[in-house]
Motif scaffolding. Structure first.
Motif, PDB file in Angstrom:
ATOM      1  N   PHE B 324       0.808  -1.130  -0.063  1.00 23.57           N
ATOM      2  CA  PHE B 324      -0.011  -0.136  -0.002  1.00 23.57           C
ATOM      3  C   PHE B 324       0.771   1.313   0.277  1.00 23.57           C
ATOM      4  N   GLY B 325       0.550   2.326  -0.807  1.00 25.53           N
ATOM      5  CA  GLY B 325       1.380   3.596  -0.799  1.00 25.53           C
ATOM      6  C   GLY B 325       2.581   3.623  -1.819  1.00 25.53           C
ATOM      7  N   TYR B 326       2.476   2.390  -2.815  1.00 25.98           N
ATOM      8  CA  TYR B 326       3.502   2.491  -3.849  1.00 25.98           C
ATOM      9  C   TYR B 326       3.072   3.380  -5.006  1.00 25.98           C
ATOM     10  N   ASP B 327       4.184   3.996  -5.311  1.00 24.74           N
ATOM     11  CA  ASP B 327       3.783   5.201  -6.115  1.00 24.74           C
ATOM     12  C   ASP B 327       4.315   4.837  -7.613  1.00 24.74           C
ATOM     13  N   LYS B 328       3.276   4.275  -8.508  1.00 25.57           N
ATOM     14  CA  LYS B 328       4.146   3.866  -9.568  1.00 25.57           C
ATOM     15  C   LYS B 328       4.487   4.806 -10.791  1.00 25.57           C
ATOM     16  N   SER B 329       4.319   6.261 -10.410  1.00 21.09           N
ATOM     17  CA  SER B 329       4.457   7.562 -11.447  1.00 21.09           C
ATOM     18  C   SER B 329       5.842   7.385 -11.128  1.00 21.09           C
ATOM     19  N   LEU B 330       6.808   7.135 -10.152  1.00 18.01           N
ATOM     20  CA  LEU B 330       8.155   7.246 -10.017  1.00 18.01           C
ATOM     21  C   LEU B 330       8.821   6.860 -11.029  1.00 18.01           C
ATOM     22  N   PRO B 331      10.010   7.363 -11.564  1.00 16.69           N
ATOM     23  CA  PRO B 331      10.757   6.889 -12.492  1.00 16.69           C
ATOM     24  C   PRO B 331      11.618   5.912 -12.042  1.00 16.69           C
ATOM     25  N   ASP B 332      11.533   4.732 -13.005  1.00 16.61           N
ATOM     26  CA  ASP B 332      12.759   3.476 -12.714  1.00 16.61           C
ATOM     27  C   ASP B 332      13.957   3.752 -12.380  1.00 16.61           C
ATOM     28  N   ASN B 333      14.577   2.746 -11.681  1.00 17.60           N
ATOM     29  CA  ASN B 333      16.044   3.080 -11.414  1.00 17.60           C
ATOM     30  C   ASN B 333      16.819   2.841 -12.701  1.00 17.60           C
ATOM     31  N   HIS B 334      17.846   3.600 -13.021  1.00 13.12           N
ATOM     32  CA  HIS B 334      18.184   3.716 -14.373  1.00 13.12           C
ATOM     33  C   HIS B 334      20.030   3.375 -14.203  1.00 13.12           C
ATOM     34  N   HIS B 335      20.552   2.765 -15.158  1.00  9.87           N
ATOM     35  CA  HIS B 335      22.334   2.558 -15.152  1.00  9.87           C
ATOM     36  C   HIS B 335      22.779   3.521 -16.089  1.00  9.87           C
ATOM     37  N   ASP B 336      23.566   4.196 -15.447  1.00  8.61           N
ATOM     38  CA  ASP B 336      24.208   5.520 -16.193  1.00  8.61           C
ATOM     39  C   ASP B 336      25.559   5.537 -15.601  1.00  8.61           C
ATOM     40  N   PRO B 337      26.668   4.829 -15.824  1.00  8.62           N
ATOM     41  CA  PRO B 337      27.794   5.001 -15.223  1.00  8.62           C
ATOM     42  C   PRO B 337      28.480   6.223 -15.797  1.00  8.62           C
ATOM     43  N   GLU B 338      28.230   6.843 -16.782  1.00 10.53           N
ATOM     44  CA  GLU B 338      28.949   8.172 -17.090  1.00 10.53           C
ATOM     45  C   GLU B 338      28.663   9.124 -16.262  1.00 10.53           C
ATOM     46  N   ASN B 339      27.288   9.357 -16.037  1.00 10.47           N
ATOM     47  CA  ASN B 339      26.675  10.297 -15.208  1.00 10.47           C
ATOM     48  C   ASN B 339      27.221   9.981 -13.782  1.00 10.47           C
ATOM     49  N   ALA B 340      27.386   8.830 -13.652  1.00 13.18           N
ATOM     50  CA  ALA B 340      27.858   8.494 -12.112  1.00 13.18           C
ATOM     51  C   ALA B 340      29.067   8.926 -11.945  1.00 13.18           C
ATOM     52  N   LYS B 341      30.072   8.846 -12.905  1.00 16.11           N
ATOM     53  CA  LYS B 341      31.432   9.312 -12.801  1.00 16.11           C
ATOM     54  C   LYS B 341      31.492  11.008 -12.680  1.00 16.11           C
ATOM     55  N   ARG B 342      30.750  11.469 -13.610  1.00 18.71           N
ATOM     56  CA  ARG B 342      30.514  13.051 -13.450  1.00 18.71           C
ATOM     57  C   ARG B 342      30.266  13.443 -12.145  1.00 18.71           C
ATOM     58  N   LEU B 343      29.384  12.820 -11.398  1.00 18.95           N
ATOM     59  CA  LEU B 343      28.618  13.243 -10.167  1.00 18.95           C
ATOM     60  C   LEU B 343      29.779  13.015  -9.216  1.00 18.95           C
ATOM     61  N   LEU B 344      30.566  11.847  -9.387  1.00 16.98           N
ATOM     62  CA  LEU B 344      31.475  12.010  -8.475  1.00 16.98           C
ATOM     63  C   LEU B 344      32.711  12.951  -8.561  1.00 16.98           C
ATOM     64  N   GLN B 345      32.918  13.115  -9.784  1.00 17.57           N
ATOM     65  CA  GLN B 345      33.833  14.120  -9.966  1.00 17.57           C
ATOM     66  C   GLN B 345      33.387  15.713  -9.371  1.00 17.57           C
ATOM     67  N   GLU B 346      32.273  15.670  -9.440  1.00 17.19           N
ATOM     68  CA  GLU B 346      31.498  17.083  -8.978  1.00 17.19           C
ATOM     69  C   GLU B 346      31.791  17.069  -7.315  1.00 17.19           C
ATOM     70  N   ALA B 347      31.541  15.792  -6.773  1.00 14.76           N
ATOM     71  CA  ALA B 347      31.564  15.791  -5.453  1.00 14.76           C
ATOM     72  C   ALA B 347      32.902  15.679  -4.890  1.00 14.76           C
ATOM     73  N   HIS B 348      33.885  15.643  -5.770  1.00 11.51           N
ATOM     74  CA  HIS B 348      35.388  15.256  -5.270  1.00 11.51           C
ATOM     75  C   HIS B 348      35.532  14.102  -4.582  1.00 11.51           C
ATOM     76  N   ALA B 349      34.827  12.968  -5.122  1.00 10.55           N
ATOM     77  CA  ALA B 349      34.843  11.781  -4.356  1.00 10.55           C
ATOM     78  C   ALA B 349      35.297  10.621  -5.167  1.00 10.55           C
ATOM     79  N   VAL B 350      36.191  10.876  -6.515  1.00 11.92           N
ATOM     80  CA  VAL B 350      36.413  10.061  -7.114  1.00 11.92           C
ATOM     81  C   VAL B 350      37.513   9.176  -6.423  1.00 11.92           C
ATOM     82  N   GLY B 351      37.605   7.997  -6.551  1.00 10.54           N
ATOM     83  CA  GLY B 351      38.658   6.996  -5.772  1.00 10.54           C
ATOM     84  C   GLY B 351      38.326   6.842  -4.047  1.00 10.54           C
ATOM     85  N   ALA B 352      37.084   7.501  -3.565  1.00  7.43           N
ATOM     86  CA  ALA B 352      36.711   7.472  -2.530  1.00  7.43           C
ATOM     87  C   ALA B 352      36.616   5.856  -2.211  1.00  7.43           C
ATOM     88  N   LYS B 353      37.056   5.743  -0.460  1.00  4.50           N
ATOM     89  CA  LYS B 353      37.029   4.430  -0.173  1.00  4.50           C
ATOM     90  C   LYS B 353      35.761   4.295   0.826  1.00  4.50           C
TER      91      LYS B 353
END
Lengths: 329, 506
Positions: B324-353
């Motif tokens: 109950f309460g599930y919201d089907k209008s939300l977007p599905d998870n998606h796999h976007d490694p390039e955007n992930a890398k960009r976000l990590l650079q933005e957050a200065h977290a490349v290579g973080a442990k």
């Protein structure tokens, strides 16, 4: 390996009445050992996790967990818990299982017949196979019999129980449908788990037997017996068997003690409801009273079997019992 | 030793070994006749007292001995009458349940509202120490009045009916006469089956209850066997020792699929495989951009197709479509490694442990796959594996010092978003390493709102906040996977129930 054969020699100068005193001394040590083991287990268990967290439903709150802890007596101080455990243990009360809400001793008593049957069956198989293979490989040293049997023994010892067990199930239950795959449905159910366990113990016994027989074969009396025309069978049965028995008995006793403590992997694979399965369930549920009771039980078994083995040496070799000189011990 | 003696020794050993078997233990079950079903479960039930434990393998057995106050329709999951035939609310905190007339326990005594009220009060009683207390803690008291069961809750509770589907009704007089300990060994219920025998740690045998009020069950005898090793459960199916094996892994399912005489029965459940972040003391994961990068670095399709072998479904939040309460209008998870890398650079977290806390209870292949996906975008993940008890102690500690991410699987057995996102993300709850006063306010309000439309709206807002802040990601909806032979006709349900009255064997 534990120091089993030594005490008899130390009492070399004493005569037979030393035995009761010796037994009393060993029992005193046993009580001390049991106390030490249970104390260590008591504290070690409580360092590693909280049974209340495992018992509550996933959505439970911190207050729900505290409520369960309180009910189980886990919110008392550690020393308080320890002292009340000791007090109860002395009176023979090892507590109630947190999970099953039944006396820990009753749980062990229910499982013991299964483990005992499996242990005895496995021990018989491994002693018979181990001794026969050990004697053959010693007598036929360097011949084809040794070259065939030794690798088999080594493979038996090298294969872990989960692998041997599953292979046996695949062949004898799934492919051939001769034997039940799991559980206890009558004596035939015992065969696969007993063979799995025996494949481990038989190898150890075979190697020790081989070593002991080889040592005896180099003795003068063997040469004399052979010179007098004694057949190999007579040589083995009349002379080598008794003189090689002590190391073999030592290993067999240790194996039995291990087996009675519960063969965890084998019991899990064959869904055998013995002490081994109970151990793994209780440890992963942090069912403290049951784990403590099992450890106490397994230690007691170990100590009693070692003591009986010591006494048996005397039966096999009178020189040990009377504290006489020399001897194979 | 000559050959004959050697052979004799082998025979003797075998005979002695088998002979040893006859002392002290009894074969628990005989062969299988018509109407008999053999079922392998992973664990022996921890108790047969339905007031105490609630885990799946325990439920599977005792819920056939007892009737529940309410049940769910196995197809629609809607709450339907069972022992209670109808119910009404007299005020937001008071519920009246009309009991089914003419129901008796297997000893012949009648089942009344008194028994139902006692079954609840017993769980609420602190001295009894029920491990199910958390599921019923919203109830203040339960009484019998005018033949009805009356339940008072401390606050208006929209999930009460859900939890009452898990309530098994016990005979008050019998329990009080024999005591709790004896009751757990010799339980008497009003359900479709009665306990015939139980061999500790090994198997429980149930037989059909001739006095049951429902339509006669086709199954006459059921044997529940505890077989902890999954490969052994598969071998039992393959060797025709059992008709049904529960809790199979996707690998085991593959093996069974290759056998033409066996079938896989599976169904999506409300269990969510998820990744939770430490947003308080997680190091790099305190930054929402890193959390977003991780969410985009994960290859969800590979998890579902390769590791779960298709026994899972993609999801868009922490709740499954069953909740109950599930919201089907939300977007599905998606796999976007390039955007992930960009976000990590933005957050200065490349290579973080990052430290990933896990336990052997959670699929190690999934954990390793996530580690690989994150390495591919430039995050170093150290997996810290500890046993379940130690893991719980660590991640539930209020210090929040357990690492940065953890993998888990969650099911509240309530088919409601409240049972998922409240305990996982509400500030101060033991599982939560996230804090957002707006989110807290919404979920607190939602758990006391009876009106379904209003509740749905509140959960939409809550999920929107979670998708923005990302304190966790739903990875996939897990399936329940069973193996069965062709004798069995049965359709598993989303609640992972094992009701024998819904099964048939030829």
């Amino acid at each position: 390996m534990t120091a089993i054969a030594v005490p008899a020699r130390r009492r070399r100068t004493r005569s037979l009445p030393a035995t009761p005193r010796y037994v009393a001394g060993r029992l005193g040590q046993a009580v001390l050992a049991l106390f030490g083991v249970t104390t260590i287990v008591f504290f070690a268990l409580r360092l590693s996790g909280d049974p209340a967290r495992l018992l509550v439903p996933e959505g439970a709150t911190a207050a729900d967990i505290e409520r369960v802890r309180e009910q189980l007596g886990l919110s008392d101080s550690l020393w308080h818990q320890y002292l009340s455990f000791l007090g109860n243990a002395v009176r023979g009360d090892l507590g109630y299982s947190y999970v099953q809400n039944r006396p820990a001793t009753a749980l062990i008593a229910e499982r013991l017949p299964y483990t005992a049957n499996l242990a005895v069956a496995a021990l018989i198989l491994s002693v018979v196979f181990g001794v026969v293979i050990g004697v053959i490989t010693a007598l036929k040293r360097g011949r084809w019999q040794e070259r065939v049997l030794m690798p088999i023994v080594l493979v038996g010892q090298a294969m872990p129980a989960f692998w041997t067990g599953l292979l046996l199930v695949l062949v004898f239950s799934v492919a051939l449908r001769w034997l039940p795959s799991t559980g206890y449905d009558g004596p035939l159910s015992l065969l696969l788990p007993a063979v799995t366990l025996a494949s481990l113990s038989a190898a150890a016994i075979a190697r020790v037997t081989r070593g002991a027989v080889l040592e005896q074969l180099s003795q003068d009396y063997v040469r004399t017996a052979r010179a007098k025309g004694a057949s190999t069978t007579r040589l083995v049965l009349r002379h080598l068997a008794r003189n090689s028995a002590i190391p073999v008995l030592t290993v067999a006793a240790l194996e039995l003690a291990n087996l009675l403590g519960g063969a965890v992997v084998t019991e899990v694979i064959f869904a055998w409801p013995g002490i081994g399965q109970l151990t793994i369930q209780s440890v992963s549920a942090r069912d403290f009273p049951v784990v403590q009771a099992i450890v106490l039980f397994a230690s007691a078994v170990y100590i009693v079997i070692n003591l009986l083995t010591d006494l048996l040496y005397g039966v096999i070799d009178r020189r040990v019992a009377t504290g006489g000189n020399g001897g194979a011990a | 030793m000559n050959r004959r003696r050697f052979r004799a020794a082998l025979l003797l050993a075998t005979a002695l070994a088998l002979g040893a078997a006859s002392c002290g233990i009894q074969p628990a079950s005989a062969g299988r006749g018509p109407g008999t079903i053999m079922i392998d479960t992973a664990n022996y039930p921890s108790t047969l007292d339905p007031g105490k434990q609630y885990d799946t393998d325990t439920y599977s057995v005792y819920r056939n001995i007892f009737d529940q106050l309410l049940r769910r329709n196995p197809k629609t999951n809607a709450v339907v009458p069972w022992l209670a035939t109808k119910w009404r609310q007299t005020d937001p905190r008071t519920w009246h349940f009309t009991m089914r007339p003419g129901v008796t326990f297997s000893d012949g005594s009648p089942l009344t509202a008194e028994d139902a009220a006692y079954s609840i009060s017993r769980i609420l009683d602190k001295k009894f120490g029920s491990q199910q207390y958390a599921n019923f803690s919203v109830i203040d008291k339960a009484t019998a009045a005018g033949g009805d069961l009356v339940v008072h809750t401390s606050v208006p509770s929209p999930t009460l009916l859900s939890y009452l589907t898990t309530l098994s009704v016990v005979p008050k007089a019998y329990v009080q006469r024999v005591g709790d300990k004896q009751f757990a060994v010799k339980p008497i219920g009003s359900g479709p089956f009665v306990l015939q025998s139980a061999t500790a740690g090994s198997e429980v045998v149930l037989t059909a209850n001739p006095k049951w009020w429902g339509p006669p069950t086709q199954i006459r005898t059921a044997v529940f066997r505890a077989v902890p090793n999954v490969a052994s459960r598969v071998a039992d199916l393959q060797s025709r020792k059992v008709d049904l094996a529960t809790t199979l892994t996707p690998d085991a399912a593959d093996q069974i699929r290759r056998d033409p005489t066996l079938a896989i029965l599976s169904t999506p459940t409300e269990r969510v495989a998820y990744l939770a972040y430490n947003t308080i003391k997680g190091g790099a994961t305190n930054d929402p951009r890193v959390r977003k990068a991780i969410a985009e670095a994960i290859d969800y399709d590979a998890l579902i197709k390769n590791l779960q072998r298709g026994y899972a479904k993609p999801i868009n939040s922490m709740a499954t479509p069953l909740a109950f309460g599930y919201d089907k209008s939300l977007p599905d998870n998606h796999h976007d490694p390039e955007n992930a890398k960009r976000l990590l650079q933005e957050a200065h977290a490349v290579g973080a442990k990052l430290v990933m806390a896990t336990s052997p209870s959670f699929d190690p292949q999934v954990v390793q796959a996530i580690q690989g996906d994150l390495a591919a975008v430039g995050l170093q993940v150290e997996i810290q594996n500890s046993d379940q008890a130690t893991y719980l102690k660590k991640v539930q500690d209020p210090s929040h010092e357990w690492g940065s991410i953890r993998f888990g699987k969650w099911s509240c057995s309530c088919l409601d978003s409240d049972g998922v996102i409240y305990p996982l993300f509400h500030t101060g709850e033991i599982w939560s390493s996230y804090s957002n006063p707006d989110f807290d306010k919404i979920v607190e309000q939602a758990r006391e709102t009876i009106d379904p439309a209003q509740r749905t709206k509140l959960y939409s807002q809550a999920f929107e906040l979670l998708n923005r802040d990302l304190p966790g990601i739903g990875l996939f909806q897990a399936y329940a996977v069973y193996g069965a032979n062709s004798r069995l006709q049965w359709t598993p349900d989303a609640s992972e129930s094992l009701f024998l009255d819904q099964m048939k064997v030829s």
